[in-house]
Design a protein around this motif. Structure first.
Motif, PDB file in Angstrom:
ATOM      1  N   VAL A 238       0.839  -1.196   0.000  1.00 21.03           N
ATOM      2  CA  VAL A 238       0.000   0.000   0.000  1.00 21.03           C
ATOM      3  C   VAL A 238       0.876   1.249   0.000  1.00 21.03           C
ATOM      4  O   VAL A 238       0.622   2.199  -0.750  1.00 21.03           O
ATOM      5  N   LEU A 239       1.936   1.251   0.804  1.00 21.50           N
ATOM      6  CA  LEU A 239       2.834   2.395   0.851  1.00 21.50           C
ATOM      7  C   LEU A 239       3.555   2.585  -0.483  1.00 21.50           C
ATOM      8  O   LEU A 239       3.678   3.710  -0.977  1.00 21.50           O
TER       9      LEU A 239
ATOM     10  N   ALA B 186       4.144   5.685  -5.509  1.00 15.99           N
ATOM     11  CA  ALA B 186       4.165   5.657  -6.974  1.00 15.99           C
ATOM     12  C   ALA B 186       2.939   6.348  -7.575  1.00 15.99           C
ATOM     13  O   ALA B 186       2.764   6.337  -8.787  1.00 15.99           O
ATOM     14  N   GLN B 187       2.103   6.924  -6.706  1.00 13.47           N
ATOM     15  CA  GLN B 187       0.862   7.584  -7.117  1.00 13.47           C
ATOM     16  C   GLN B 187      -0.038   6.637  -7.900  1.00 13.47           C
ATOM     17  O   GLN B 187      -0.654   7.008  -8.895  1.00 13.47           O
ATOM     18  N   GLY B 188      -0.117   5.403  -7.413  1.00  9.63           N
ATOM     19  CA  GLY B 188      -0.925   4.392  -8.072  1.00  9.63           C
ATOM     20  C   GLY B 188      -2.182   4.072  -7.283  1.00  9.63           C
ATOM     21  O   GLY B 188      -2.586   4.798  -6.386  1.00  9.63           O
ATOM     22  N   HIS B 189      -2.784   2.962  -7.640  1.00  7.47           N
ATOM     23  CA  HIS B 189      -4.020   2.497  -7.012  1.00  7.47           C
ATOM     24  C   HIS B 189      -3.787   1.092  -6.471  1.00  7.47           C
ATOM     25  O   HIS B 189      -2.932   0.364  -6.954  1.00  7.47           O
ATOM     26  N   ILE B 190      -4.599   0.725  -5.484  1.00  8.94           N
ATOM     27  CA  ILE B 190      -4.508  -0.618  -4.932  1.00  8.94           C
ATOM     28  C   ILE B 190      -5.906  -1.043  -4.480  1.00  8.94           C
ATOM     29  O   ILE B 190      -6.694  -0.211  -4.012  1.00  8.94           O
TER      30      ILE B 190
END
Length: 58
Positions: free
Chosen positions: A26-27, A32-36
């Motif tokens: 999650v971190l 990385a300015q992504g989604h999870i």
């Protein structure tokens, strides 16, 4: 950057127990300015994690 990430991770581990690998992912996603997508059994605090992360981030 690694030092700050490890400090954030240690702070999160205080509130979320037994999910170290997931917290790292999650971190990494946030950095990385992504989604999870969090998929786990009910009652493990998935809704609470974003609030914890924002609290550590500020």
């Amino acid at each position: 950057m690694e030092k700050e990430a490890s400090l954030i991770l240690e702070e999160l581990k205080r509130s979320v127990h037994g999910k170290d690998k997931t917290l790292k992912k999650v971190l990494m996603s946030m950095l990385a300015q992504g989604h999870i997508l969090l998929d786990d059994v009910p009652g493990v605090g998935k809704k609470r994690w974003p609030y914890l992360l924002v609290g550590c981030w500020i």
